[in-house]
Design a protein around this motif. Structure first.
Motif: not given
Lengths: 385, 385
Positions: A1-8, A271-288
């Motif tokens: 499971m994905a938890e993403f806790v900042p280091p401090a 605009v499609e590339r922008y959405l794709e790039c930014h969304a790609q950064r998100f998908t694995r950094r927030f638990d669904p």
């Protein structure tokens, strides 16, 4: 499971059992928080910041984590929320995956992640958990609670459920409840996730993960966080590349990934590339699953219903020293009339309620990016406390 | 493959080879069309209607098919497009699945459906096919071309590519090109379809069909066709049912279908149920590949680029007797400034160009439903021809 806790990020235990409003209890739950700036000897300079759906408690850089926080432009020494004067406490929402207990956290009853066994989450639970957290940390009375977007909903729930906890309030781009357009947007975001076969009733793992659903959910979010006008200026009709990818009939098997332009119906416009790039950064950094729970809590939130009357009555019952409500004219998700409604309610009970309708082109996200417009009024409000 | 031809749609063959603008040719292609009202002896009362993305040629009831058409409120005897006076010709777009040749049609070279072997489709191809169809039917000069939404784009392409074909024009809720917000919306709609595993690079069939992708695409469309204000009035925060479905942990396996409220994260609000019901009606009534091709053609359309200059120059070169341009203030997809742009271009070359900015709350779809606002100006325009 994905938890993403900042280091401090630090943690504070919630009293057990922690009763959830729609049923169920949590044992051993905790809230992630960070602080920036020093608490003064009188203990009267604490400012609580409640976050939108996705941010962590890392609101701004501090000695233990110098990385920029999610509201770095607004919080820090000499900034609008001036940490030379204020002791800022930012808490991660209950149900999130960034330090607070949520669906990806282990269920103490089984040792396994809760996933969908996590109880129904409401904005009121998030508010109660935040209140319990700051009390457990020793804050008896806050100088101010600041909340934007979902954090503004959490703040209104906190104020009405724990009216003694703060003297002042800043509410940004938020509402007393969600309107059908916002519900529809979030419903479709959730649908993208829960109809992704890899979501698998919340039982995904790193190997089989609902990337496609998370990608679409994030893109849809981004489309509603900003305004069409801003995108005209930023992107216009700029193409990603002068040539299309291979012809569909000769295209290799369609693979998900960062090269959509080579796939049939892949991205061609900037605009499609922008959405794709930014969304790609998100998908694995927030638990669904956390996303689903938090998103639904916003649809459910209804301050009037929650307080057994109208939202106006609930707000009129508050006795704040000062409040400031800010909205943005281009906000599609939390339209300006919703901030007016908060102002009208608060004004019936609190003496000094300010209202600003900002002309930012940056829509719902303006508070994150349009510091030129948001900085001065927030700075002035806090300076005059 | 899914073709959905209304019972009384007739067909006209396109000249072969029919050359597509972005490459490729069609052999044996045809266009579906219907007519309502009689052609007069002088042959000068023909009005061509070009459709949005999804409608068929069945624009209104007529003796061969008395079922209501997609613009029934506007077209018929005594209606704003009065078929007692006008002979209305409505053509189904090239690339569609409702009578005209498109991706689900058999490729004469193989006998198999084209699917993704259908050549790239542009709005210019749709316009050229419509022009070829009306010429093949014997219409030398039309009294008027009416186009709304995508049909307005097709109309502008037709006017600039075949300027001798019509004397007058009504352009509704359309644009000379798509802006990034609309591109993003359509791109995400296409993504929902082409990332549905059952799309399978366009090789789906009735047994394995991208229902989920089509559902999400349609819902997203519906969210952008109307306005948030209208939904506030229609739906508010009304719940589907007073109680939630079974608890997630005890829920049966999640099945797609008409009972989402029983599934985790299923519909709870009336607005969600509304979207679900309407989208369900659409998914199996429009071919997914046709949808992808038509949707992309709208993103690609750029009247200026198409004419080798600016859109304004292309429109200024037209010499229409009369034109009427209508937009709606709440239209998210084709915002009002895009209709103003058409007016400015046309006004430079045509003497009598009217412009109406309607205050309908019904957004982009207003022309389909807000007959009270759309009827009178269209009626007056045609009456005065």
């Amino acid at each position: 499971m994905a938890e993403f806790v900042p280091p401090a990020t630090r943690f504070v235990d919630l009293p057990a059992p922690f009763r959830m409003r729609r049923g169920g209890v949590l044992h051993g739950a905790r809230i992630g928080y960070e602080t920036v700036g020093e608490l003064n000897p009188a203990g009267d300079n604490a400012v609580l910041i409640l976050t939108g759906l996705s941010p962590s408690a890392h609101v701004a850089a501090h000695p233990d984590n110098p990385a920029p926080g999610w509201w770095e432009a607004m919080v820090g020494p000499g900034k609008p929320v001036d940490t030379n004067r204020w002791h800022v406490v930012c808490v991660n929402s209950l149900g999130s995956c960034m330090g607070s207990t949520g669906p990806p956290s282990p269920d103490p009853a089984t040792g396994e992640p809760y996933r969908l066994r996590f109880p129904d989450l409401s904005v009121e639970d998030i508010a109660d958990a935040a209140a319990a957290a700051v009390r457990a940390l020793g804050y008896e009375r806050l100088a101010c609670v600041i909340g934007a977007s979902m954090g503004g909903m959490s703040a209104l729930a906190l104020l009405t459920r724990h009216p003694e906890l703060t003297r002042n309030h800043v509410n940004i781009s938020s509402a007393v409840h969600s309107l059908p357009f916002s519900i529809a947007v979030r419903s479709l975001q959730r649908e993208a996730i829960h109809t992704d076969p890899r979501w698998d009733l919340g039982r995904y793992d790193e190997e089989s993960y609902p990337d496609r659903g998370m990608l679409m959910a994030r893109k849809l979010g981004m489309m509603t966080y900003r305004s069409a006008d801003e995108w005209d200026t930023r992107f216009g009709r700029t193409r990603v590349a002068p040539e299309r990818g291979p012809e569909p009939s000769s295209a290799p098997g369609f693979e998900p990934g960062p090269e959509p332009a080579t796939a049939p119906f892949g991205a061609e416009f900037e605009v499609e590339r922008y959405l794709e790039c930014h969304a790609q950064r998100f998908t694995r950094r927030f638990d669904p699953n956390s996303y689903l729970y938090l998103s639904r809590s916003m649809d459910w939130f209804d301050l009037g219903e929650s307080c057994g009357g109208t939202a106006e009555e609930a707000l009129a019952a508050l006795r704040l020293d000062k409040a400031l409500v800010i909205g943005v004219q281009t906000d599609l998700l939390f339209p300006l009339r919703q901030q007016r409604q908060i102002v009208e309610g608060l004004s019936a009970g609190s003496a000094d309620v300010g209202f600003l309708a900002l002309e930012s082109p940056q829509g719902h996200d303006a508070f994150l990016v349009d510091t030129a417009r948001f900085g001065p009024p927030v700075s002035k409000f806090l300076f005059e406390l």
